[in-house]
Design an enzyme around this catalytic site. Structure first.
Site, mmCIF file in Angstrom:
data_model
loop_
_atom_site.group_PDB
_atom_site.id
_atom_site.type_symbol
_atom_site.label_atom_id
_atom_site.label_comp_id
_atom_site.label_asym_id
_atom_site.label_seq_id
_atom_site.Cartn_x
_atom_site.Cartn_y
_atom_site.Cartn_z
ATOM 1 N N LEU A 1 58.111 20.056 -41.253
ATOM 2 C CA LEU A 1 57.496 19.669 -39.975
ATOM 3 C C LEU A 1 57.171 18.180 -39.922
ATOM 4 O O LEU A 1 56.788 17.580 -40.931
ATOM 5 C CB LEU A 1 56.213 20.474 -39.762
ATOM 6 C CG LEU A 1 56.358 21.994 -39.761
ATOM 7 C CD1 LEU A 1 54.995 22.649 -39.518
ATOM 8 C CD2 LEU A 1 57.366 22.462 -38.717
ATOM 9 N N MET B 1 62.743 24.984 -38.023
ATOM 10 C CA MET B 1 63.375 25.193 -39.331
ATOM 11 C C MET B 1 62.506 24.549 -40.412
ATOM 12 O O MET B 1 62.958 24.311 -41.534
ATOM 13 C CB MET B 1 64.787 24.607 -39.348
ATOM 14 C CG MET B 1 65.688 25.287 -38.313
ATOM 15 S SD MET B 1 67.452 25.245 -38.706
ATOM 16 C CE MET B 1 67.756 23.499 -38.792
ATOM 17 N N LEU C 1 61.998 10.994 -34.433
ATOM 18 C CA LEU C 1 61.654 11.772 -35.626
ATOM 19 C C LEU C 1 62.643 12.916 -35.785
ATOM 20 O O LEU C 1 63.022 13.567 -34.817
ATOM 21 C CB LEU C 1 60.231 12.329 -35.520
ATOM 22 C CG LEU C 1 59.086 11.322 -35.491
ATOM 23 C CD1 LEU C 1 57.759 12.035 -35.752
ATOM 24 C CD2 LEU C 1 59.269 10.214 -36.510
ATOM 25 N N HIS D 1 57.463 18.289 -34.171
ATOM 26 C CA HIS D 1 57.141 19.725 -34.154
ATOM 27 C C HIS D 1 55.683 19.939 -33.722
ATOM 28 O O HIS D 1 55.373 20.885 -32.997
ATOM 29 C CB HIS D 1 57.298 20.336 -35.553
ATOM 30 C CG HIS D 1 58.695 20.279 -36.105
ATOM 31 N ND1 HIS D 1 59.050 19.451 -37.140
ATOM 32 C CD2 HIS D 1 59.821 20.963 -35.760
ATOM 33 C CE1 HIS D 1 60.333 19.630 -37.424
ATOM 34 N NE2 HIS D 1 60.821 20.529 -36.600
ATOM 35 N N ARG E 1 65.879 15.351 -40.729
ATOM 36 C CA ARG E 1 67.002 14.764 -41.464
ATOM 37 C C ARG E 1 66.784 13.278 -41.760
ATOM 38 O O ARG E 1 67.540 12.709 -42.554
ATOM 39 C CB ARG E 1 68.312 14.976 -40.705
ATOM 40 C CG ARG E 1 68.755 16.441 -40.704
ATOM 41 C CD ARG E 1 70.146 16.624 -40.119
ATOM 42 N NE ARG E 1 70.671 17.943 -40.384
ATOM 43 C CZ ARG E 1 70.658 18.972 -39.524
ATOM 44 N NH1 ARG E 1 70.131 18.820 -38.324
ATOM 45 N NH2 ARG E 1 71.167 20.140 -39.857
#
Ligand code: PAF
Length: 284
Positions: free
Chosen positions: A33, A30, A184, A37, A187
């Site tokens: 990054l 989403m 991590l 990710h 949010r």
């Protein structure tokens, strides 16, 4: 890095590579990054010849009153990070591209979705599996990479792949943490500095569970009680759940072993955070 602006572009790209005998890896995200990710990209590159990343803040997986509107977005930065990691192609669909006629149909996950996140966020996993299924249909990946931090999501996607016979390999990649243990998450950006300190209660409680197990404790209730005691020192943190569960179906267990999952979720003000470990590994 190639931009794939439309679904036909995406299909042409992926089918071209598969026709040439190359394995296609998909990293669904989403956006906003972070190193977690990027670890998914590393894993996809190890397992596939070419890697496509999708960035789409999927409205179907957000409930009323959740943070869809505020979800952090920074596409230029994401693009730089993805390119720097060697992502071959980027697919950033708009909502209207993904759901041109709205979205009536949902993938219904199995009973494991009713626990934990599913109990707190009704319908969340229907939305997740629906968009993931769409991405699988669009990309037809050979391999997909999901983060271990969202262990319930990864488990449900694995079940969906198995039950719907998708010829897709799934890799679940270990959680990347800050040096002090905080997992991590996009949010984390919501956290004020005092909340950031309190957020450490989550990883701290997981670490404590690991230590208790290493010290010989095998009772789930005793481990949970120890975690809850440690969380009392973080009054700003409201715990949604602690789950001590089997890694296959996420059902609660009374006796733990090295493979048992310990998962936790909590709220700090308007921010909801989740984390988990496998007991034998600790924070990893
Ligand atoms: O984990 C996420 O970022 C999302 O749930 C996913 C898998 C990209 C689906 O929207």
């Amino acid at each position: 890095m190639l931009d794939l602006p439309t679904i036909p572009d995406l299909r042409r790209w992926t089918r071209g590579h598969r026709a040439a005998g190359r394995r296609v890896g998909l990293v669904p995200t989403m956006g906003y990054l972070h190193a977690g990710h990027l670890a998914l990209v590393d894993e996809a590159r190890r397992r596939a010849d070419v890697v496509v990343m999708s960035i789409f803040v999927n409205p179907l997986q957000f409930g009323t009153g959740e943070d869809l509107g505020q979800y952090p977005r920074d596409l230029p930065r994401d693009r730089t990070l993805a390119e720097g990691k060697g992502v071959d192609a980027l697919f950033v669909p708009s909502e209207v591209m993904m759901y041109p006629q709205g979205s009536e149909v949902r993938i219904a996950p199995g009973p494991a979705a009713a626990r934990w996140e599913g109990a707190v966020r009704p319908g969340h996993f229907d939305g997740v599996l629906t968009v993931v299924a769409k991405l699988f249909n669009l990309v037809e990946p050979d391999v997909v990479c999901f983060g271990r931090k969202d262990i319930q999501q990864a488990t449900l996607v694995r079940q969906m792949i198995r039950d719907l016979d998708w010829p897709i390999e799934i890799a679940v990649v270990r959680t990347v943490r800050e040096p002090d243990g905080l997992a991590l998450s996009s949010r984390n950006t919501y956290l004020e500095s005092e909340e950031r300190q309190s957020a450490l209660g989550l990883s701290g409680a997981l670490q404590l569970a690991h230590q208790a197990w290493r010290g010989g404790e095998t009772g789930a209730a005793a481990i949970e009680a120890g975690m809850r005691r440690s969380l009392e020192t973080f009054p700003a943190l409201t715990v949604d759940y602690i789950a001590i569960a089997d890694p296959g179906d996420l059902a609660p267990v009374a006796r733990v072993d090295a493979n048992t999952i310990v998962a936790i979720a909590g709220r700090l003000g308007r921010t909801r955070l989740i984390d988990n470990i496998t007991l034998g590994d600790g924070l990893g």
